[in-house]
Design a protein around this motif. Structure first.
Motif, short mmCIF file in Angstrom:
data_model
loop_
_atom_site.label_atom_id
_atom_site.label_comp_id
_atom_site.label_asym_id
_atom_site.label_seq_id
_atom_site.Cartn_x
_atom_site.Cartn_y
_atom_site.Cartn_z
N ALA A 149 14.55 -5.37 -1.12
CA ALA A 149 15.36 -6.63 -1.67
C ALA A 149 16.18 -6.92 -0.46
CB ALA A 149 16.12 -6.49 -2.78
N GLY A 150 16.61 -6.01 0.29
CA GLY A 150 17.35 -6.50 1.48
C GLY A 150 16.83 -7.09 2.64
N ARG A 192 15.10 -12.91 -3.06
CA ARG A 192 15.99 -11.44 -3.44
C ARG A 192 16.47 -11.41 -4.79
NH1 ARG A 192 20.29 -11.34 0.56
NH2 ARG A 192 18.62 -11.55 1.87
N ALA A 193 17.14 -12.76 -5.01
CA ALA A 193 17.89 -12.86 -6.22
C ALA A 193 16.67 -12.70 -7.48
CB ALA A 193 18.43 -14.13 -6.37
N ASP A 253 7.13 -8.35 10.75
CA ASP A 253 7.63 -7.14 11.46
C ASP A 253 8.56 -6.40 10.35
OD1 ASP A 253 5.71 -7.32 13.56
OD2 ASP A 253 7.27 -7.96 14.67
N THR A 254 9.72 -7.22 10.00
CA THR A 254 10.71 -6.58 9.10
C THR A 254 10.15 -6.13 7.91
OG1 THR A 254 12.47 -7.96 10.23
CG2 THR A 254 12.82 -7.12 8.15
N LEU A 255 9.31 -6.96 7.29
CA LEU A 255 8.74 -6.62 5.99
C LEU A 255 7.79 -5.47 6.19
CD1 LEU A 255 7.96 -7.36 3.22
CD2 LEU A 255 6.12 -8.66 3.96
N ASP A 256 6.93 -5.21 7.27
CA ASP A 256 6.12 -4.01 7.37
C ASP A 256 6.88 -2.87 7.75
OD1 ASP A 256 3.90 -5.49 6.85
OD2 ASP A 256 3.46 -5.82 9.22
N ARG A 257 8.01 -2.92 8.13
CA ARG A 257 8.83 -1.85 8.79
C ARG A 257 9.48 -1.19 7.42
NH1 ARG A 257 11.00 -3.50 12.85
NH2 ARG A 257 12.55 -4.93 11.96
N VAL A 258 9.75 -2.10 6.39
CA VAL A 258 10.45 -1.69 5.22
C VAL A 258 9.37 -1.20 4.26
CG1 VAL A 258 10.60 -3.59 3.65
CG2 VAL A 258 12.24 -1.88 3.39
N LEU A 259 8.18 -1.91 4.07
CA LEU A 259 7.17 -1.28 3.18
C LEU A 259 6.59 0.13 3.91
CD1 LEU A 259 5.11 -4.67 2.97
CD2 LEU A 259 6.36 -3.34 1.23
N ALA A 260 6.48 0.42 5.02
CA ALA A 260 6.09 1.59 5.61
C ALA A 260 7.22 2.74 4.96
CB ALA A 260 6.17 1.71 7.22
N PHE A 266 5.79 -5.26 -8.67
CA PHE A 266 5.94 -4.66 -7.29
C PHE A 266 7.42 -3.61 -7.78
CE2 PHE A 266 7.86 -3.77 -3.19
CZ PHE A 266 6.95 -3.09 -2.65
N ARG A 267 8.24 -4.24 -8.21
CA ARG A 267 9.63 -3.78 -8.41
C ARG A 267 9.44 -2.33 -9.45
NH1 ARG A 267 13.25 -7.56 -11.10
NH2 ARG A 267 12.16 -6.57 -13.10
N ARG A 268 8.99 -2.54 -10.23
CA ARG A 268 8.48 -1.44 -11.50
C ARG A 268 7.75 -0.15 -10.67
NH1 ARG A 268 5.61 -5.94 -14.97
NH2 ARG A 268 7.42 -6.66 -16.07
N ARG A 269 7.49 -0.24 -9.41
CA ARG A 269 6.84 0.81 -8.68
C ARG A 269 7.81 1.44 -7.77
NH1 ARG A 269 3.89 -2.03 -11.84
NH2 ARG A 269 2.23 -1.13 -12.62
N LEU A 270 8.75 1.26 -7.70
CA LEU A 270 10.07 1.56 -6.85
C LEU A 270 11.20 2.27 -7.80
CD1 LEU A 270 10.19 -1.64 -4.49
CD2 LEU A 270 8.41 0.40 -4.39
N SER A 271 11.69 3.09 -6.96
CA SER A 271 13.08 3.67 -7.34
C SER A 271 14.11 2.45 -7.00
CB SER A 271 13.45 5.01 -6.50
OG SER A 271 13.63 4.67 -5.32
N VAL A 272 15.24 2.95 -7.63
CA VAL A 272 16.40 2.05 -7.42
C VAL A 272 16.64 1.84 -6.07
CG1 VAL A 272 18.87 1.68 -7.69
CG2 VAL A 272 17.27 2.34 -9.79
N GLU A 273 16.63 2.95 -5.28
CA GLU A 273 17.20 2.88 -3.77
C GLU A 273 15.91 2.24 -3.27
OE1 GLU A 273 17.06 5.72 -5.87
OE2 GLU A 273 19.19 6.18 -5.71
N GLU A 274 14.63 2.41 -3.48
CA GLU A 274 13.57 1.68 -2.73
C GLU A 274 13.69 0.16 -2.97
OE1 GLU A 274 10.57 5.52 -3.03
OE2 GLU A 274 10.56 3.94 -4.68
N ALA A 275 13.91 -0.30 -4.43
CA ALA A 275 13.82 -1.53 -4.59
C ALA A 275 15.05 -2.37 -3.84
CB ALA A 275 14.22 -1.70 -6.12
N ILE A 276 16.17 -1.73 -3.58
CA ILE A 276 17.56 -2.15 -3.05
C ILE A 276 17.09 -2.46 -1.59
CG2 ILE A 276 19.77 -2.01 -2.14
CD1 ILE A 276 19.47 -2.63 -4.98
N ARG A 277 16.43 -1.41 -0.94
CA ARG A 277 16.01 -1.32 0.27
C ARG A 277 15.08 -2.59 0.65
NH1 ARG A 277 13.32 3.48 1.14
NH2 ARG A 277 15.50 4.55 1.17
#
Length: 139
Positions: A57-58, A65-66, A120-127, A44-55
């Motif tokens: 991971a948060g 997260r680690a 809900d938190t997961l779905d919000r960031v995935l959106a 999954f991480r390989r498909r995200l920009s750094v900013e998206e991955a940090i979002r």
């Protein structure tokens, strides 16, 4: 300020998640489940920009997260989302000779993740992530 509860109980929370992922996937050991989870997160991480991955991971529980950011090469070229079979094959490539991830690995990890964090938190960031991100985490 006291230590946040999610950090105080990170090990217990991770143990519950890993047992859930192991049982959902029908694996025999925690080690097998760990490799599957690590592969699902890395793919999954390989498909995200750094900013998206940090979002993303948060919102993960602390130990996940680690794992998500461990051994990350931010300079690695970003890959596109592909069909589930191709993504699963990539998950299964991690430590190929010691990887017992089933064909359902991504959905199994997604189901365990959803049961062990606030959906809900997961779905919000995935959106807010690229097309394909929400589908990746469907259980």
């Amino acid at each position: 300020m006291p230590i946040p509860l999610d950090l105080q109980h990170a090990t217990e929370q991770f143990d519950r998640f890993l047992a859930d992922a192991r049982d959902t996937a029908g694996l025999g050991t925690r080690n097998q489940a760990y490799t599957m989870v690590e592969g699902v997160l890395a793919v999954f991480r390989r498909r995200l920009s750094v900013e998206e991955a940090i979002r993303f991971a948060g919102v993960l529980p602390p130990v996940l997260r680690a794992i998500f950011v461990a051994d990350w090469d931010p300079a690695e070229p970003r890959r596109p989302f592909a069909d589930r079979a191709a993504l699963t094959a990539e998950v299964q490539d991690l430590r190929r000779h010691h990887n017992f991830a089933p064909a359902s690995a991504i959905a199994d990890v997604a189901a365990a993740l959803r049961r062990n964090m606030d959906e809900d938190t997961l779905d919000r960031v995935l959106a807010a992530l690229p097309e394909g991100a929400a589908d990746y985490w469907k259980a």
